[in-house]
Design an enzyme around this catalytic site. Structure first.
Site, short mmCIF file in Angstrom:
data_model
loop_
_atom_site.label_atom_id
_atom_site.label_comp_id
_atom_site.label_asym_id
_atom_site.label_seq_id
_atom_site.Cartn_x
_atom_site.Cartn_y
_atom_site.Cartn_z
N GLY A 283 23.56 -17.83 -2.03
CA GLY A 283 23.73 -18.72 -2.99
C GLY A 283 23.66 -17.66 -4.19
O GLY A 283 23.65 -16.90 -4.17
N HIS B 150 30.43 -12.46 -3.81
CA HIS B 150 30.53 -13.47 -2.79
C HIS B 150 32.11 -14.02 -2.90
O HIS B 150 32.79 -14.45 -2.10
CB HIS B 150 29.64 -14.52 -3.25
CG HIS B 150 28.29 -14.32 -3.31
ND1 HIS B 150 27.42 -14.12 -4.31
CD2 HIS B 150 27.52 -13.99 -2.14
CE1 HIS B 150 26.38 -13.99 -4.09
NE2 HIS B 150 26.07 -13.63 -2.83
N GLN C 219 14.28 -13.94 6.86
CA GLN C 219 14.66 -12.53 6.55
C GLN C 219 13.90 -11.76 5.34
O GLN C 219 14.10 -10.89 4.98
CB GLN C 219 16.29 -12.34 6.35
CG GLN C 219 16.63 -13.19 4.97
CD GLN C 219 18.33 -13.22 5.12
OE1 GLN C 219 18.87 -13.96 5.89
NE2 GLN C 219 18.84 -12.39 4.26
P1 AMP Z 1 23.80 -12.70 -0.06
O1 AMP Z 1 23.91 -14.01 -0.69
O2 AMP Z 1 23.13 -11.59 -0.88
O3 AMP Z 1 23.25 -12.91 1.13
O4 AMP Z 1 25.25 -12.11 0.13
C1 AMP Z 1 26.19 -12.86 0.93
C2 AMP Z 1 27.38 -12.08 1.38
O5 AMP Z 1 27.97 -11.53 -0.01
C3 AMP Z 1 27.02 -10.75 2.17
O6 AMP Z 1 28.08 -10.52 3.07
C4 AMP Z 1 27.19 -9.91 0.92
O7 AMP Z 1 27.22 -8.44 1.75
C5 AMP Z 1 28.31 -10.11 0.15
N1 AMP Z 1 28.12 -9.35 -1.02
C6 AMP Z 1 26.96 -9.47 -1.98
N2 AMP Z 1 27.33 -8.92 -3.18
C7 AMP Z 1 28.56 -8.21 -2.87
C8 AMP Z 1 29.20 -7.42 -3.73
N3 AMP Z 1 28.87 -6.78 -5.01
N4 AMP Z 1 30.33 -6.96 -3.12
C9 AMP Z 1 30.88 -7.63 -2.00
N5 AMP Z 1 30.06 -8.36 -1.13
C10 AMP Z 1 29.08 -8.66 -1.61
#
Ligand code: AMP
Length: 281
Positions: free
Chosen positions: A31, A37, A61
């Protein structure tokens, strides 16, 4: 858009959709969504009949002294962004639905988890692989989208899917950055205005490595030390790791003799930032 808060109803809805021949794309998130995202969500919407986005700040995690409680949350904003992007289902479970009292199982990978964030955040990837496995079992997606911002995580998920013969295509997506190069992250809200310049040292170090490689430098330690010095020349920075690693094994390299990934984790003030770049030799 359908918001479903428990596993039972989600499974029933997915079963109904699959029965009707719909393909399912899923995007796991914690989120507090941003354009990084949304790039995954947009890709899923373009490639699947149905896109499910999970929003779950997964407690397993996070280490004991990490930012689980402080992690930014804004469900209403996330819902509006996902609605606009054409997502079909938000899976928004509670921690007790995911980990009930009698919960016993952990998925643990070796090798690919034993360096970088796996070293500095013990147990982190056990939490990641376990929650992603659970989400795959709940959602039975045809495709699942992950950002290469979390490069090691992407390799962990790919390895798990390969090793456990999971029926899902894992799709890695490019890192989305601000115009100044800062990789988008939910944790960027922790950065104070005056820390932003220091935060840019991560992506700026890519140019430094690029020019060292161009000049023929192949000693990973020499490159690593120059990057660490460069980052530490900025105020409020504390390097957790800088490593040049094998793109699939995530093992640290001594000599560059092929493609590699430069992976960084740096504390800038309160924010622990990670970034990486794939170098083709
Ligand atoms: P998180 O909410 O941080 O667990 O991220 C969810 C998904 O979004 C994961 O697959 C991350 O690698 C991806 N994500 C987060 N930041 C970025 C970004 N700057 N560019 C591309 N994907 C992202």
């Amino acid at each position: 858009m359908n918001i479903i808060e428990n596993i039972k109803d989600t499974k029933a809805e997915i079963k109904r959709l699959k029965g009707a021949g719909k393909s399912i794309g899923m995007v796991p998130t914690m989120g507090f969504l941003h354009e990084g995202h949304m790039s995954l969500v947009n890709k899923s919407v373009s490639e699947n009949d149905v896109t499910v986005v999970s929003i779950f700040v997964n407690p397993t995690q996070f280490g004991p002294n990490e930012d689980l409680e402080a992690y930014p949350r804004d469900f209403d904003r996330d819902r509006d962004m996902l609605n606009k992007a054409g997502a079909d289902i938000i899976f928004f479970p509670t921690p007790t639905d995911i980990y009930p009292e009698n919960y016993l199982t952990t998925i643990k990978l070796t090798g690919v988890t034993e360096n970088l964030c796996g070293l500095s955040r013990p147990g982190h990837f056990d939490g990641v692989s376990t929650i992603v496995c659970k989400l795959f079992n709940i959602m039975s997606p045809d495709r699942a989208y992950f950002g290469s911002k979390d490069y090691q995580q992407l390799q962990v998920i790919k390895s798990m899917v390969r090793d456990l013969n999971m029926d899902v295509e894992v799709i890695g997506m490019p890192i989305i950055r601000e115009a100044d190069g800062l990789a988008l992250s939910s944790r960027n809200v922790y950065l104070k205005d005056e820390e932003r310049g220091a935060a840019l040292s991560l992506s700026k170090s890519f140019n430094l490595v690029e020019s060292l490689i161009k000049d023929g430098e192949r000693d990973a330690k020499a490159i690593r030390n120059k990057v660490i010095d460069f980052i530490h020349s900025h105020a409020n920075t504390n390097v957790d790791y800088v490593e040049l690693v094998h793109p699939e094994m995530i093992s640290s390299l001594e000599t560059i003799d092929g493609d590699f990934v430069l992976a960084l984790a740096v504390k800038v003030g309160k924010a622990r930032l990670i970034d990486n770049k794939y170098f083709t030799i």
